[in-house]
Design an enzyme around this catalytic site. Structure first.
Site, PDB file in Angstrom:
ATOM      1  N   SER A  25      30.656  51.183  47.183  1.00  0.00           N
ATOM      2  CA  SER A  25      30.702  49.819  46.634  1.00  0.00           C
ATOM      3  C   SER A  25      29.528  48.981  47.120  1.00  0.00           C
ATOM      4  O   SER A  25      29.074  49.124  48.259  1.00  0.00           O
ATOM      5  CB  SER A  25      32.013  49.149  47.073  1.00  0.00           C
TER       6      SER A  25
ATOM      7  N   TYR B  90      27.612  45.144  41.272  1.00  0.00           N
ATOM      8  CA  TYR B  90      27.937  43.993  40.422  1.00  0.00           C
ATOM      9  C   TYR B  90      26.614  43.321  40.102  1.00  0.00           C
ATOM     10  O   TYR B  90      25.691  43.333  40.920  1.00  0.00           O
ATOM     11  CB  TYR B  90      28.830  42.999  41.167  1.00  0.00           C
TER      12      TYR B  90
HETATM   13  C1  GLV Z   1      36.577  44.429  44.073  1.00  0.00           C
HETATM   14  O1  GLV Z   1      35.922  44.942  43.214  1.00  0.00           O
HETATM   15  C2  GLV Z   1      37.973  44.285  43.959  1.00  0.00           C
HETATM   16  O2  GLV Z   1      38.528  44.761  42.960  1.00  0.00           O
HETATM   17  O3  GLV Z   1      38.554  43.702  44.862  1.00  0.00           O
END
Ligand code: GLV
Length: 355
Positions: free
Chosen positions: A103, A126
């Site tokens: 992530s 993101y």
């Molecule tokens: C992050 O992407 C979450 O879903 O908390």
């Protein structure tokens, strides 16, 4: 012995607000529940007197050989549940021979994670307003040997996760998104009454204006294969292919974004049909066993991602338990293939299941 055991144990080990953050979905959590229930609507159609003495579940994805078509889904802040965080997760993935999508909000550095494992690593992003940060992360990932970028496209704003709002959830300062500069992560640590610091943080940092056309910019800063994660319709699958993506992840973010969205298992066949073999299609959401993996493959997925169960295993004992969980899914898939008379991945077609 199964994912549910890890879930029960992890729930006892993890602080309540962290548990809510991981377990929770958005809104009334309808999509969260529906993802898992979708698997119950499928039954297997076993074939018999098939030579299953040689079974093969190894596969190749973006140039890496995998023990099974399984990967660790991107989830944030693994140090919330284990002091070693993503380093332990990646080691577990490596031991199991599967890949790990790290992530953008990992709590260990991209380089530390890469140094700890030979698991194929991909980096999830993101789209931050600060594009130079994205460019730098993509460059660091390539330098550290990551093999793909996974752009999450279902999160222009964070879903309304009522558990986090109720808990006034914020991250302890000891657990940081260490791959981002401090000034980009401050608000996620600022506890507020009846508000999710994570939602506020996303609101400040995510670019809500991006469209398909912007993917071209990401291509100019990275030559890594690019997947888009969060596709649920044939229309968007066609657009993704038209815009040259290298892979699609059918996902509703584990029921954490648009509540009421279609389950991933239900969306999968139309996305697979629209992609038409032009790029791999992966799926996540509700996969808890090798049989679930089998069903996803029968409906056309090239591989699956597993999110929450990996965090449960990580909480229960770090790399060894993550490896055990992923090994269980792998062995479970192999076992299902044996009893269903489908000895190869290619033989797991839509006739292997009925709704
Ligand atoms: C992050 O992407 C979450 O879903 O908390």
């Amino acid at each position: 012995l199964n994912a549910e055991e890890y879930e029960r144990r992890a729930r006892q080990l993890v602080p309540a607000a962290v548990w809510d953050y991981i377990a929770g979905g958005s809104g009334a959590e309808r999509t969260l529940a529906a993802n898992e229930l979708a698997f119950d609507r499928y039954q297997l159609r076993p074939r018999v007197l098939v030579d299953i003495s040689h079974r093969s579940i190894a596969t190749e994805l973006f140039g890496a050989t995998l023990a099974a078509p399984i990967g660790v889904a991107p989830t944030a802040y693994h140090r919330l549940v284990h002091p070693e965080g993503e380093v332990a997760t990646a080691r577990g993935a490596g031991l199991a021979g599967v890949f790990h999508v790290v992530s953008i909000f990992a709590s260990r550095s991209l380089e530390e994670i890469a140094a700890a494992t030979d698991a194929p690593l991909w980096l999830q992003l993101y789209w931050l307003r600060r594009r130079e940060v994205l460019a730098r992360l993509a460059g660091r990932a390539a330098d550290a040997g990551y093999r793909a970028l996974v752009l999450t496209v279902d999160t222009p704003v964070l879903g309304e996760r009522l558990r986090d709002v109720r808990n006034g959830f914020a991250l302890d300062p000891s657990i940081r998104a260490v791959n981002l500069d401090v000034e980009l992560t401050e608000t996620v640590h600022r506890k507020q009454e009846a508000a999710s610091a994570l939602a506020i943080h996303a609101g400040e940092t995510f670019d809500t204006a991006i469209t398909w056309a912007d993917l071209a910019w990401l291509r100019t800063v990275s030559s890594l294969p690019l997947l888009v994660k969060g596709i649920l319709t044939a229309e968007d699958a066609r657009l993704a292919v038209e815009h040259g993506v290298d892979g699609i992840v059918v996902s509703n973010h584990g029921g954490r974004q648009l509540d009421g969205a279609v389950t991933t298992l239900d969306a999968l066949p139309e996305v697979v049909a629209a992609a038409g073999g032009r790029c791999p299609v992966l799926v996540d959401g509700g996969i808890r066993s090798g049989t679930d993996v089998f069903v996803a493959l029968a409906l056309g997925a090239d591989a699956v991602l597993v999110g929450r169960p990996v965090l449960w295993a990580l909480a229960c004992g770090g790399d060894a338990e993550v490896a055990n969980l992923l090994g269980m899914l792998t062995r479970g898939l192999d076992h299902t293939m044996a009893l269903a008379g489908r000895p190869t991945l290619a033989s797991i077609d839509s006739s292997a299941v009925r709704r």
